[in-house]
Scaffold this motif. Structure first.
Motif, mmCIF file in Angstrom:
data_model
loop_
_atom_site.group_PDB
_atom_site.id
_atom_site.type_symbol
_atom_site.label_atom_id
_atom_site.label_comp_id
_atom_site.label_asym_id
_atom_site.label_seq_id
_atom_site.Cartn_x
_atom_site.Cartn_y
_atom_site.Cartn_z
ATOM 1 N N ARG A 61 31.607 27.887 36.887
ATOM 2 C CA ARG A 61 30.313 27.471 37.440
ATOM 3 C C ARG A 61 29.483 28.688 37.853
ATOM 4 O O ARG A 61 28.284 28.765 37.559
ATOM 5 N N LYS A 62 30.102 29.648 38.517
ATOM 6 C CA LYS A 62 29.380 30.821 39.018
ATOM 7 C C LYS A 62 28.784 31.645 37.889
ATOM 8 O O LYS A 62 27.662 32.135 37.972
ATOM 9 N N TYR A 63 29.554 31.831 36.803
ATOM 10 C CA TYR A 63 29.121 32.725 35.732
ATOM 11 C C TYR A 63 28.562 31.993 34.519
ATOM 12 O O TYR A 63 28.201 32.629 33.524
ATOM 13 N N GLY A 64 28.498 30.657 34.593
ATOM 14 C CA GLY A 64 27.993 29.900 33.461
ATOM 15 C C GLY A 64 28.891 30.005 32.238
ATOM 16 O O GLY A 64 28.412 30.050 31.098
ATOM 17 N N ARG A 65 30.198 30.067 32.461
ATOM 18 C CA ARG A 65 31.167 30.198 31.375
ATOM 19 C C ARG A 65 31.875 28.871 31.138
ATOM 20 O O ARG A 65 31.838 27.958 31.974
ATOM 21 N N THR A 66 32.532 28.774 29.993
ATOM 22 C CA THR A 66 33.394 27.623 29.751
ATOM 23 C C THR A 66 34.673 27.804 30.552
ATOM 24 O O THR A 66 34.988 28.914 31.032
ATOM 25 N N LEU A 67 35.439 26.740 30.686
ATOM 26 C CA LEU A 67 36.706 26.842 31.412
ATOM 27 C C LEU A 67 37.655 27.805 30.701
ATOM 28 O O LEU A 67 38.397 28.558 31.356
ATOM 29 N N ASP A 68 37.626 27.823 29.364
ATOM 30 C CA ASP A 68 38.482 28.746 28.623
ATOM 31 C C ASP A 68 38.083 30.192 28.885
ATOM 32 O O ASP A 68 38.942 31.081 29.034
ATOM 33 N N GLU A 69 36.778 30.456 28.942
ATOM 34 C CA GLU A 69 36.304 31.811 29.221
ATOM 35 C C GLU A 69 36.682 32.232 30.640
ATOM 36 O O GLU A 69 37.067 33.389 30.883
ATOM 37 N N ALA A 70 36.544 31.303 31.584
ATOM 38 C CA ALA A 70 36.910 31.617 32.967
ATOM 39 C C ALA A 70 38.407 31.879 33.077
ATOM 40 O O ALA A 70 38.837 32.772 33.815
ATOM 41 N N ARG A 71 39.181 31.127 32.334
ATOM 42 C CA ARG A 71 40.632 31.355 32.360
ATOM 43 C C ARG A 71 40.967 32.729 31.778
ATOM 44 O O ARG A 71 41.866 33.413 32.271
ATOM 45 N N ALA A 72 40.226 33.150 30.760
ATOM 46 C CA ALA A 72 40.456 34.477 30.180
ATOM 47 C C ALA A 72 40.172 35.571 31.207
ATOM 48 O O ALA A 72 40.863 36.600 31.236
ATOM 49 N N MET A 73 39.156 35.352 32.063
ATOM 50 C CA MET A 73 38.874 36.305 33.139
ATOM 51 C C MET A 73 40.079 36.410 34.065
ATOM 52 O O MET A 73 40.484 37.504 34.476
ATOM 53 N N GLU A 74 40.645 35.264 34.397
ATOM 54 C CA GLU A 74 41.824 35.244 35.263
ATOM 55 C C GLU A 74 43.027 35.910 34.593
ATOM 56 O O GLU A 74 43.825 36.581 35.245
ATOM 57 N N GLU A 75 43.143 35.728 33.278
ATOM 58 C CA GLU A 75 44.264 36.328 32.562
ATOM 59 C C GLU A 75 44.200 37.854 32.616
ATOM 60 O O GLU A 75 45.229 38.529 32.699
ATOM 61 N N HIS A 76 42.992 38.396 32.571
ATOM 62 C CA HIS A 76 42.827 39.850 32.677
ATOM 63 C C HIS A 76 43.319 40.342 34.036
ATOM 64 O O HIS A 76 44.044 41.347 34.120
#
Length: 233
Positions: A61-76
């Motif tokens: 929601r904060k970055y306007g990303r998909t849930l998959d993209e947000a999860r990739a941020m967390e994976e990093h």
């Protein structure tokens, strides 16, 4: 020498940065003469204290990303944490208001248990499926860190308890120009921003101890900004 560290329990780079700083401190010859104090910094002070949300949903929601993209941020972030020997859950974590946790950290400082409480709070938030935003879990963490459960419960029940101390830390951060955490201050003379590599902290401690001006660390350290954003700087 005194090292003050502004951080927030919601900040993954504070979790990683604490581990890196401790490795850097362990390699410093005068480590036994270093006092470490943790200061309060809220990444999301206007969030609803009564409501926590899943981290991945918040990031999307904060970055306007998909849930998959947000999860990739967390994976990093998780990969970086694992490289430091830290556990990091990709699922089951939430995000919320951290003001009560900061108030308890000030109680813990007054009782000589601040580092223990911070370690347990970080571990619970990033590596455990329990939520630090549940008051009962928070009290359990406090007891686990060596605090009196009744005293911790009384602090949480009184919104004014240690509130001034938290606000004072946050004002000092603003005065020092800190807009991202973790933020490290050595003897109120030198500031280091972000979760720098351990060797950067060791070198900074050595330079400060010798009375030399601390070299500016190279760019690229990761930190969380006051608006809640966590990125590379």
């Amino acid at each position: 020498m005194r090292v003050e560290i502004w951080s927030d329990i919601a900040c993954p780079w504070c979790y990683i940065g604490k581990a890196r700083f401790e490795k850097g401190l362990a390699a410093f010859a005068h480590r036994d003469r270093v006092e470490v104090v943790f200061r309060s910094f809220e990444l999301d002070p206007h969030s609803d204290p009564a409501r926590a949300v899943p981290v991945v949903e918040m990031l999307a929601r904060k970055y306007g990303r998909t849930l998959d993209e947000a999860r990739a941020m967390e994976e990093h972030v998780a990969a970086t944490a694992h490289a430091e020997g830290l556990s990091y859950l990709l699922d089951g974590r939430d995000h919320g208001n951290t003001f009560d946790i900061h108030r308890l950290l000030h109680l813990a400082a007054a009782r000589g248990r601040q580092d223990a409480l911070l370690d347990l709070a970080f571990r619970t938030h990033f590596a455990d499926e329990r939520s630090v935003f549940d008051p009962e879990v928070l009290i359990g963490i406090a007891v686990g860190a060596g605090l009196d459960g009744a005293e911790a419960r009384a602090v949480l029940a009184d919104p004014t308890a240690y509130a001034d101390e938290v606000r004072a830390d946050e004002r000092e951060a603003a005065e020092l120009g800190a807009n991202a955490v973790p933020f490290f201050v050595l003897d109120r003379k030198y500031g280091i921003s972000g979760g720098q590599p351990a060797e950067v902290f060791t070198r900074a401690l050595e330079q400060a101890w010798a009375g030399r001006e601390v070299e500016e660390p190279e760019a690229g350290a990761e930190a969380c900004e006051a608006d809640g954003a966590c990125a590379v700087h």
